[in-house]
Design a protein around this motif. Sequence first.
Motif, PDB file in Angstrom:
ATOM      1  N   PHE A  88      -2.872  -0.194   2.641  1.00  0.00           N
ATOM      2  CA  PHE A  88      -2.141  -1.000   3.611  1.00  0.00           C
ATOM      3  C   PHE A  88      -2.772  -2.386   3.712  1.00  0.00           C
ATOM      4  O   PHE A  88      -3.970  -2.558   3.472  1.00  0.00           O
ATOM      5  CB  PHE A  88      -2.153  -0.324   4.986  1.00  0.00           C
ATOM      6  N   THR A  89      -1.960  -3.329   4.099  1.00  0.00           N
ATOM      7  CA  THR A  89      -2.483  -4.668   4.368  1.00  0.00           C
ATOM      8  C   THR A  89      -3.229  -4.669   5.703  1.00  0.00           C
ATOM      9  O   THR A  89      -3.167  -3.716   6.472  1.00  0.00           O
ATOM     10  CB  THR A  89      -1.352  -5.702   4.436  1.00  0.00           C
ATOM     11  N   ARG A  90      -3.914  -5.784   5.978  1.00  0.00           N
ATOM     12  CA  ARG A  90      -4.585  -5.901   7.267  1.00  0.00           C
ATOM     13  C   ARG A  90      -3.590  -5.813   8.427  1.00  0.00           C
ATOM     14  O   ARG A  90      -3.936  -5.377   9.519  1.00  0.00           O
ATOM     15  CB  ARG A  90      -5.350  -7.225   7.333  1.00  0.00           C
ATOM     16  N   ALA A  91      -2.345  -6.208   8.162  1.00  0.00           N
ATOM     17  CA  ALA A  91      -1.301  -6.137   9.188  1.00  0.00           C
ATOM     18  C   ALA A  91      -0.652  -4.767   9.279  1.00  0.00           C
ATOM     19  O   ALA A  91       0.241  -4.558  10.106  1.00  0.00           O
ATOM     20  CB  ALA A  91      -0.238  -7.201   8.919  1.00  0.00           C
ATOM     21  N   GLY A  92      -1.066  -3.830   8.440  1.00  0.00           N
ATOM     22  CA  GLY A  92      -0.555  -2.471   8.513  1.00  0.00           C
ATOM     23  C   GLY A  92       0.672  -2.186   7.678  1.00  0.00           C
ATOM     24  O   GLY A  92       1.327  -1.162   7.874  1.00  0.00           O
ATOM     25  N   LEU A  93       1.000  -3.050   6.702  1.00  0.00           N
ATOM     26  CA  LEU A  93       2.161  -2.819   5.842  1.00  0.00           C
ATOM     27  C   LEU A  93       1.744  -2.069   4.583  1.00  0.00           C
ATOM     28  O   LEU A  93       0.703  -2.371   3.987  1.00  0.00           O
ATOM     29  CB  LEU A  93       2.818  -4.152   5.468  1.00  0.00           C
ATOM     30  N   PRO A  94       2.551  -1.099   4.125  1.00  0.00           N
ATOM     31  CA  PRO A  94       2.189  -0.303   2.955  1.00  0.00           C
ATOM     32  C   PRO A  94       2.152  -1.125   1.666  1.00  0.00           C
ATOM     33  O   PRO A  94       2.903  -2.089   1.495  1.00  0.00           O
ATOM     34  CB  PRO A  94       3.295   0.760   2.886  1.00  0.00           C
TER      35      PRO A  94
END
Length: 472
Positions: free
Chosen positions: A431-437
Amino acid sequence: MQSSAHLSSRDLSADLADWTGPQLLEGYARKTLSPVDVTKAVIAHIEAREPPLRALYAFDPEAALNAAKESEQRWMRGEARALDGIPATIKENIATKGTPVPLGTAARPLIPAAEDAPAAARLREDGVVILAKTTMPDYGMLSSGLSSFHPLTRNPWDLTKNPGGSSAGAGAAAAAGYGPFHIGTDIGGSIRLPASWCGVFGLKPSFGRIPIDPTYYGRVAGPMTRTVRDAALMMTSLTRPDVRDPMSLPYQDLPWLDLNLDIKGLRIGVMMEAGIGLPLDPEIRATVERAAQLLSQAGAVIEEVPAFITREMLDGLDDFWRQRAWADMAPLSEAERAKILPYIRQWAEGGKDLTGAEVYSGMNQMMVMRHAAVAATHRFDFVISPVAPCVAYPAELASPIHNPEEPFEHIGYTVAFNMSDQPASSVNAGFTRAGLPIGLQIIGRRFDDVGVLRLSQAWEEMCPEKRPWPKV
């Protein structure tokens, strides 16, 4: 069969919607679980989440419950079918008898389908409970949940983001827990892109492995699920032959459920650059590099795969598909064409003045791409790469760039393997730091679908970053 109330002191209404296909089959076989209870739980799960997601089309709880009751009776009589009682959704463009197939566009008449398409027929034959169809953009020609017919479909991980497409609703439904089984289609990335952006598993099988109708160059159907094993279980059904697909492969009874793989000694190529299109997001690069390192530590031999897609290849493909789309739209009246999503209409109109020589040249570039893909990858057991150069983008956009003059700048990692017939998957890698897969693409040699599932399963177990599924 016992009701879910006898299974545990916990409230299982939400839990049942999250069970995998093998878990459900085991519960049914032991008579500790009922397809009716499961279907009710999934319906409740959908009804709580669907208002913001809008992943479904033709949702029919009553028909699903009737099918679940029939399934329950078969289990009680000892006559259960192979996948009896497992809930599923089916992408809108895969026909189901009695349901119109708008192909995502308001321009098509809503005529009920006369029969199930092959994929729907196989699942129904095996006792799967069909809950609904899933949404797609106009004519399936966007990596987006934007459509002139369906409401805007959103990403369960972040409702401000796009789920991807064209299997938009399937990706969103899988991530949101609308049952274990979902099926999409892919002609340039339409299974893998939404699987990547929704954090689920998606398999684009070898061309012809799953019979489809209508068939077309590069077009496949494939499973989209939360787990690799659920996808493998679907393949036991979906791959059975159907005479309506004259381009399908000869049927093989492959060991779909044998997912064991020794990584030690495997030659795995890493294709970090697509060669064209959007630059690779640094967080995606770091995630794929970490996957390569972990596979190396497990004993794989890792080697770089240079980029091989060229601007000529991608522009040729664009020319061909613009003209192909315009051929569908040209017979429509002006009033009908006005109903098509403006982005898609503008893109297709770019094909109406192309000469025959230009269209032929475009198709030839697709063949050049095919040869280049096989030449670049054949010496490896598998190749890994990003699925897309970017993560999920704003929900209201038709593509990451949102420019119909640059429609395919995000499919450089995926489209070549449609042209080359090779199996390829997207499996979550982090996941990204922003929480996107972030999805990892795993590409196999031509026809090695089982191998792709096995390496996908191995990675699913190895992946160091796992998160709970979104609650929406």
